[in-house]
Design an enzyme around this catalytic site. Structure first.
Site, mmCIF file in Angstrom:
data_model
loop_
_atom_site.group_PDB
_atom_site.id
_atom_site.type_symbol
_atom_site.label_atom_id
_atom_site.label_comp_id
_atom_site.label_asym_id
_atom_site.label_seq_id
_atom_site.Cartn_x
_atom_site.Cartn_y
_atom_site.Cartn_z
ATOM 1 N N LYS A 126 -3.106 -37.995 17.054
ATOM 2 C CA LYS A 126 -3.639 -37.037 16.079
ATOM 3 C C LYS A 126 -2.678 -36.988 14.908
ATOM 4 C CE LYS A 126 -7.087 -34.080 15.603
ATOM 5 N NZ LYS A 126 -8.456 -34.121 16.121
ATOM 6 N N ASP A 166 -11.220 -34.830 10.858
ATOM 7 C CA ASP A 166 -11.120 -33.567 11.616
ATOM 8 C C ASP A 166 -11.266 -32.482 10.551
ATOM 9 O OD1 ASP A 166 -10.317 -32.413 14.428
ATOM 10 O OD2 ASP A 166 -9.102 -31.266 13.040
#
Ligand code: NDP
Length: 446
Positions: A126, A166
């Site tokens: 991430k 995201d």
């Protein structure tokens, strides 16, 4: 047992001070996975969960860029390469002022289990930045993305680490990031997912997380002999995940009553139908307006400033905004008002106390790592199509997505069934763990 869990959490906490979100995610996994490890000799004594709680690599870097007033701005960029036991690092990029190491490590840790559940060969990662795209011009966003990628490009690659979107990173940002990567590397590869369909993207990728949440919710209901048809649904958020969760609920006969953003929520007593949802998409994706503008066009609806939608009576709740947006009081209100099923669209939107309330009251509860895995699953399909230099039809990708969500549901049943109740948190954590742990054991201490 409690003692072993506590010792483990204390050890992880000692080396990750001041990282509350990361510790929250690790604790939830430890509570369900450690008892399983203790019962299985092959995992016991291998420090396997401790290894999984330590990122393989953390990259942090300066992102300097020039705004429209010719002022120099400085942000911080990150990439957490958490675990590559079952495939290259894979996970989104988040651009939001709340981004810090704790938030990204929790997301990367969750991503490892989620990617494992998809059945596809993807490790977990991430990244992102504390950059706030809100209120910035397209040119400012482009300059930021170019500066961000000018550092990130040396750490990623189609066989190494494949970022995606995201919060705050949608198709516009992926376009700018991809353009800069391609320019720096002089290569057209599937290094990012969520690309435009004409330049390597997959059909259904924008819809995948939201559709997947609803497919998973449908699986949970069907397992109890119920369906979505005629149910009142409360959704938070109004971004990518919320929009397509709403679209799929409407298609399956649910009545969507709410959407929200960080300024409050809208409640439409007549339900948000296809036409109204198209207006929301125009407001949020094109005009980049606030959700409150909905009531200007539909005055029967109400806007509740500064509030979350959880006190609205409903059968089904789909939190699709952000972490820790649904607390114990909200959970109690949902239960009191007749909610029977919660499917997490966001990552870790329910606090541990809220999850405990749902469990105690027998509410069907799907943790995000299972129910929102559809997005990364279709990203995996996008990677496969890029490697094949081919693209599948909309119907084909949607069918694969449905099957993957069905398979994740089955894995949760396998590891989470307790009598006539399914503990989806336990099921998802153990099913995700087993595949990664087996690969790590096979690959030795690295
Ligand atoms: P978007 O940026 O498209 O939308 C985010 C939405 O959440 C916006 O409505 C935003 O409101 C709201 N929001 C953000 N922060 C807060 C906050 N602190 N309080 C209240 N509302 C907030 O993001 P996505 O829809 O892509 O992501 C939503 C969630 O889903 C995240 O948790 C993400 O990690 C998760 N997720 C996303 C996937 C994807 O494929 N996109 C895949 C799997 C999970 P505002 O505009 O006011 O900030």
């Amino acid at each position: 047992m409690n003692k072993i869990v506590k010792q483990f959490i204390a050890e992880v906490n000692a080396r990750n001070q001041n990282e509350p979100e990361f510790m929250q995610a690790v604790t939830e996994v430890a509570e369900t996975v450690i008892p399983y490890i203790v019962q299985h000799d092959i995992y016991y004594g291998q420090n396997i969960l401790l290894r999984m709680a330590e990122p393989e690599r953390v990259v942090s870097f300066r992102v300097a860029w020039i705004d429209d007033q010719s002022e120099i701005q400085v942000n911080r960029g990150y990439r957490i390469e958490m675990n590559s036991a079952i495939g290259p690092y894979k996970g989104g990029l988040r651009f939001h002022p709340s981004v810090n190491l704790s938030v990204l490590k929790f997301l990367a840790f969750e991503q490892v289990f989620k990617n494992s559940l998809t059945t596809l060969p993807m490790g977990g990662g991430k990244g992102g930045s504390d950059f706030n795209p809100k209120g910035k011009s397209d040119n400012e966003v482009m300059r930021f993305c170019q500066s961000f990628m000018t550092e990130l490009f040396r750490h990623i690659g189609p066989n190494r680490d494949i970022p995606a979107g995201d919060i705050g990173v949608g198709s516009r940002e992926i376009g700018y990031l991809f353009g800069q990567y391609k320019r720096l590397k002089n290569e057209f590869t599937g290094v990012l997912t969520g690309k435009g369909v004409s330049w390597g993207g997959s059909l259904i990728r924008p819809e995948a997380t939201g559709y997947g949440v609803v497919y998973f919710t449908q699986n949970m209901l069907q397992n109890k002999g119920a369906s979505l048809e005629g149910k009142n649904v409360v959704i938070s958020g109004s971004g990518n995940v919320a929009q397509f969760a709403a679209e799929k609920c409407i298609q399956l006969g649910g009545k969507v009553l709410t959407l929200s953003d960080s300024s409050g929520f809208i409640y439409d007593p007549d339900g948000i139908n296809t036409e109204k949802l198209a207006h929301v998409m125009e407001l949020k994706n094109v005009k980049r307006a606030r959700i409150s503008a909905y009531v200007d066009k539909y005055p029967k609806a109400e806007f509740h400033a500064g509030k979350t939608p959880w006190h609205t009576p409903c059968h089904i709740a789909l939190p699709c905004a952000t972490q820790n947006e649904l607390n114990e009081k909200d959970a109690a209100a949902l239960v009191k008002n007749g909610c029977i099923c919660v499917g997490e669209g966001a990552n870790m939107p329910s606090t541990p106390e809220a999850i405990h309330t749902f469990a105690k009251q027998g509410v069907l509860f799907a943790p995000g790592k299972a129910s929102n895995a559809g997005g990364v699953a279709v990203s995996g399909l996008e990677m496969a199509q890029n490697s094949l230099r081919y693209s599948w039809s909309r119907a084909e990708v949607d069918e694969r997505l449905k099957n993957i969500m069905g398979d994740i549901h089955k894995s949760c049943l396998t590891y989470g069934t307790e009598g006539d109740h399914v503990n989806y948190v336990k099921g998802a954590n153990i099913a995700g763990f087993v595949k990664v742990a087996d690969a790590m054991l096979a690959q030795g201490v690295v």
